[in-house]
Design an enzyme around this catalytic site. Structure first.
Site, PDB file in Angstrom:
ATOM      1  N   HIS A   2       3.047   2.156  -3.144  1.00  0.00           N
ATOM      2  CA  HIS A   2       3.659   1.710  -1.891  1.00  0.00           C
ATOM      3  C   HIS A   2       5.165   1.548  -2.055  1.00  0.00           C
ATOM      4  O   HIS A   2       5.945   1.940  -1.180  1.00  0.00           O
ATOM      5  CB  HIS A   2       3.034   0.380  -1.439  1.00  0.00           C
ATOM      6  CG  HIS A   2       1.663   0.518  -0.856  1.00  0.00           C
ATOM      7  ND1 HIS A   2       0.560   0.783  -1.625  1.00  0.00           N
ATOM      8  CD2 HIS A   2       1.227   0.426   0.422  1.00  0.00           C
ATOM      9  CE1 HIS A   2      -0.501   0.848  -0.846  1.00  0.00           C
ATOM     10  NE2 HIS A   2      -0.127   0.652   0.399  1.00  0.00           N
ATOM     11  N   ASP A 124      -0.728   4.047   7.014  1.00  0.00           N
ATOM     12  CA  ASP A 124      -1.019   3.151   5.895  1.00  0.00           C
ATOM     13  C   ASP A 124      -1.416   3.995   4.695  1.00  0.00           C
ATOM     14  O   ASP A 124      -2.185   4.954   4.818  1.00  0.00           O
ATOM     15  CB  ASP A 124      -2.158   2.189   6.271  1.00  0.00           C
ATOM     16  CG  ASP A 124      -2.114   0.904   5.472  1.00  0.00           C
ATOM     17  OD1 ASP A 124      -1.610  -0.092   5.993  1.00  0.00           O
ATOM     18  OD2 ASP A 124      -2.587   0.910   4.315  1.00  0.00           O
TER      19      ASP A 124
END
Length: 221
Positions: A2, A124
């Site tokens: 991430h 996401d």
């Protein structure tokens, strides 16, 4: 992973190697994984995102994206079963899911919010290990994982946040025309040839309006 996606320039990837080298030791990951992660990032960035084949993350510039967009909005008292009965087609969820949230505020962060053309999307990144084969990341298996992990509830809540933001920011906002949908990228399954690892949904407007009302919004025409 991430953190790397937050720090790199999608359009050029010129800083990718530096970001990877800095990120791995910060998160206690051995440097021998550099090549694997570099290949994964390159695949994801240049992959056409089904079912919008003209869309690739590499086509997005810095002005098109908001990494880790925070949302914060008031909610009424919530019951998990009620939420799931709104967003899932199956009508038998009420007796199987317990829990909820008191009246207050919903707060969270969306990995990536971006504009492509005249549409706005949320995305996401998921590193879930669903198996050792690309076939373990096929569409029906992703759908199962989305529901098992309550990710479908997650992206509906995210969608309300983006829906409300766009209503405020765009004078002629239309859900059908301006809300693109939600991508969940299961990175371990994404590859250069197939659409494995890519989950996409654009909830029906009626679902979004019903959920918006339940969360404490106002009725829309």
């Amino acid at each position: 992973i991430h953190h790397i996606f937050e720090e790199i320039d999608f359009a050029t990837l010129q800083d990718l190697d530096t970001v990877i080298k800095q990120s791995l030791p910060q998160h206690g990951i051995d440097g021998r994984w550099e090549a694997v992660i570099r290949d994964m990032i390159n695949t994801v960035i240049h992959k056409p995102l089904h079912p919008v084949p003209e869309l690739k993350l590499s086509k997005l510039s810095g002005r098109d994206i908001i990494p880790e967009m925070e949302f914060y909005y008031p909610n009424q008292e919530l019951q998990t079963a009620e939420l799931l009965s709104i967003i899932r087609e199956s009508g038998d969820v009420a007796n199987h899911y317990q829990g909820g949230a008191a009246e207050g505020f919903l707060n969270g962060f969306i990995d990536l919010t971006f504009q492509f053309g005249d549409k706005f999307y949320l995305l996401d990144y998921k590193t879930n290990h669903l198996g050792n084969s690309i076939n373990d990341y096929e569409s029906q298996l992703l759908t199962h994982e989305m529901q098992e992990a309550y990710y479908d509830l997650q992206y509906h809540i995210y969608s309300i946040a983006l829906h409300r933001l766009l209503k405020k920011r765009l004078p002629d906002y239309s859900y059908e025309q301006n809300f693109g949908g939600a991508f969940y990228l299961f990175l371990r399954g994404m590859n250069r040839d197939g659409n494995e690892g890519i989950y996409f949904d654009k909830p029906d407007r009626a679902v979004i309006e019903k959920l918006d009302n339940y969360l404490g919004g106002t009725k829309h025409g």
